[in-house]
Design an enzyme around this catalytic site. Structure first.
Site, PDB file in Angstrom:
ATOM      1  N   SER A 227       2.551  -2.409  -2.027  1.00 47.20           N
ATOM      2  CA  SER A 227       2.500  -1.408  -3.095  1.00 47.20           C
ATOM      3  C   SER A 227       1.036  -1.032  -3.373  1.00 47.20           C
ATOM      4  O   SER A 227       0.331  -0.639  -2.442  1.00 47.20           O
ATOM      5  CB  SER A 227       3.218  -1.944  -4.336  1.00 47.20           C
ATOM      6  N   ASP A 452      12.392   3.760  -0.514  1.00 45.69           N
ATOM      7  CA  ASP A 452      11.505   3.183  -1.522  1.00 45.69           C
ATOM      8  C   ASP A 452      11.362   4.123  -2.718  1.00 45.69           C
ATOM      9  O   ASP A 452      10.946   5.266  -2.558  1.00 45.69           O
ATOM     10  CB  ASP A 452      10.131   2.912  -0.899  1.00 45.69           C
ATOM     11  N   HIS A 482      11.954  -1.462  -2.973  1.00 47.29           N
ATOM     12  CA  HIS A 482      10.501  -1.337  -2.914  1.00 47.29           C
ATOM     13  C   HIS A 482       9.943  -2.374  -1.952  1.00 47.29           C
ATOM     14  O   HIS A 482       9.956  -3.567  -2.232  1.00 47.29           O
ATOM     15  CB  HIS A 482       9.931  -1.541  -4.314  1.00 47.29           C
TER      16      HIS A 482
END
Length: 513
Positions: A227, A452, A482
């Site tokens: 991320s 995602d 995610h």
């Protein structure tokens, strides 16, 4: 929100952040000598601190590897490397395999920004057991986070109010209230964290990582970023391309977007995830929310409209507001594993009980069951607002509302108004978007997930292009949630493990499903 405080601060680590560890201040003694020669004093890890989310000391891995913690000194201000220092909290599990085959340290950043690596790595440590055979698993609390000179803003009671506010104003009076409440939060950050606030940019954290590399005794930085950790990794590669070892970027941030574009991209990403949830629920034949995907989405939208008019009981004594419910729904879309909780939470909410959705919202915001907050929100806002140059006004938001609402009837309004988060921030933002070009870097494996919600799939290709020709290799995972590696998909894990353990780069364009 555009500044990632509400919808993506936690990324895939939200539940782990609630376990968290230790606290420390900034502005230590003036630096003496060369910080690259400092020796780390590794000891058993204490229980997580409030800033890291609380909890108990991490248990050993199933291999028997114990978690050890240490503190690294880093310059408070990297433009004055011999000035005052801050403490950077580190954690590691030493490699479990044949010492002669040990590669070095593998440094993790799990995202946010604002997530504590010291608390998150042990929570997910079992997922990296294969990598642990040849690497010391290492993570850290980035500056401003957890016990690395944590940014502090408001009290627990004030944060309860902050997260209950109406984040989707309908008229000028409600807009003013949102602006005033945002300014109150930002002013508290300046008042309580004045010393560290100018020094929490991603470029500062990247320089800390290069110091960490040297202190750990590694010639190259072997890195696993997830991320926001992909943005940090890209910035590191730009600043230190010759120091990049084997690196993996998973759940990839688009480095070419400004905050508005990022917010709109996330709006579309969360709507896609909600679409997929609705299809999945309706396909089972006994979905308690609706018989068709459209009916599922319509009932969710109506619930949120009803909550704006009349909140329902949540976690006593708090009410489930429209804002908290939207946040809780978003939290449940980070992983397909959470969909069952979303279904149950919605079903209960229709019956007048908002507890499950509020618990999901609390998890996103770093609130523990005893009502204490980690500093994930404070750190998230501070880092993003220091990184991002644009400052948006209510006029800017109003102009963009139709586009955001068209992208998502559920999340659009909420995300658009989130662009006000950095208005009146005490520290000017650095740039419109991060610089990640890294000519001369070793290969970087970039893994994008087509489903995602928080870092939409298109960002992976943008990161590959921005890193520069011949640097990145893209791997696609056709999945949900995610991130990709922690999905347990064998194809993804095999490709990542082969690269990190043996240096085998997958063929460009490889697709896993």
């Amino acid at each position: 929100m555009a500044y990632r405080s509400r919808l993506s601060a936690a990324a895939l680590t939200t539940s782990a952040v609630l376990l968290a560890a230790l606290s420390a201040g900034c502005g230590g003694h003036a630096g003496t000598g060369d910080l690259t020669t400092q020796k780390l004093d590794w000891k058993d890890c204490p229980a997580p601190s409030r800033a890291e989310g609380g909890g108990t000391s991490p248990s050993p891995l199933s291999s028997g590897a114990k978690w050890q913690c240490a503190t690294m000194k880093a310059p408070l201000d990297w433009s004055r490397p011999k000035g005052d220092t801050i403490d950077i909290a580190l954690i590691r599990a030493k490699a479990t395999g044949d010492p002669s085959r040990r590669i070095g340290s593998l440094v993790f950043n799990f995202g946010g920004p604002g997530g504590s690596g010291v608390s998150t790595l042990p929570a997910f440590g079992a997922d990296y057991a294969t990598l642990n055979t040849r690497y010391d698993l290492v993570s850290f609390d980035p500056r401003g986070v957890g016990r690395s000179a944590p940014v502090e803003c408001e009290s627990d009671a004030q944060l309860d109010s902050y997260f209950q506010q109406d984040a989707t104003p309908d008229d000028s009076a409600e807009q003013k209230q949102l602006v005033d409440r945002t300014k109150q939060f930002n002013d508290a950050c300046e008042k309580n964290s004045r010393t560290i606030l100018p020094h929490v940019r991603t470029t500062d954290a990247a320089r800390d990582m290069d110091l960490m590399r040297q202190v750990l005794g590694d010639d190259k930085l072997h890195y696993f970023g997830i991320s926001y950790g992909t943005e940090l990794g890209g910035v590191y590669a730009h600043l230190f391309p010759k120091h990049v070892g084997r690196a993996v970027f998973d759940a990839v941030v688009d480095p070419t977007e400004d905050p508005e574009q990022s917010a709109l991209g996330q709006t579309k990403g969360f709507q896609l995830a909600l679409d997929n949830f609705a299809k999945d629920c309706a396909s089972k034949g006994d979905c308690p929310i609706g018989d068709t995907p459209q009916e599922v989405k319509d009932r969710i939208a109506k619930l949120l409209d009803d909550l704006e008019k009349k909140p329902i009981p949540g976690v006593f004594p708090r009410q489930l507001t429209q804002t908290a419910a939207t946040n809780g729904i978003a939290q449940s879309l980070y992983s397909k594993d959470f969909w069952e909780y979303l279904t149950e939470g919605l079903q209960q909410a229709y019956e007048g009980d908002g507890k499950i959705l509020m618990l999901l919202s609390d998890s996103m915001n770093g609130r523990s069951e005893d009502g204490e907050y980690s500093n994930i929100t404070a750190a998230n806002v501070a880092i993003n607002c220091s990184d991002e140059k644009p400052r948006y006004t209510t006029d800017d938001v109003r102009r963009k509302l139709p586009e955001f609402r068209a992208a998502s009837p559920v999340f659009g309004t909420y995300m658009a108004w989130g662009m006000l988060g950095c208005t009146d921030w005490a520290v000017p933002g650095a740039a419109d978007h991060p610089e990640v070009s890294a000519p001369g870097s070793a290969p970087i494996l970039v893994v994008g997930n087509t489903g995602d919600p928080a870092t939409p799939y298109e960002g992976a290709k943008k990161m590959v292009d921005a890193l520069g020709k011949g640097v990145a290799v893209e791997l696609t995972y056709k999945g949900q949630g995610h991130g990709s590696y922690d999905s347990k998909n064998k194809c993804v894990q095999s490709a990542v493990n082969d690269y990190l353990l043996d240096g085998k780069v997958p063929k460009p364009g490889t697709v896993c499903s």
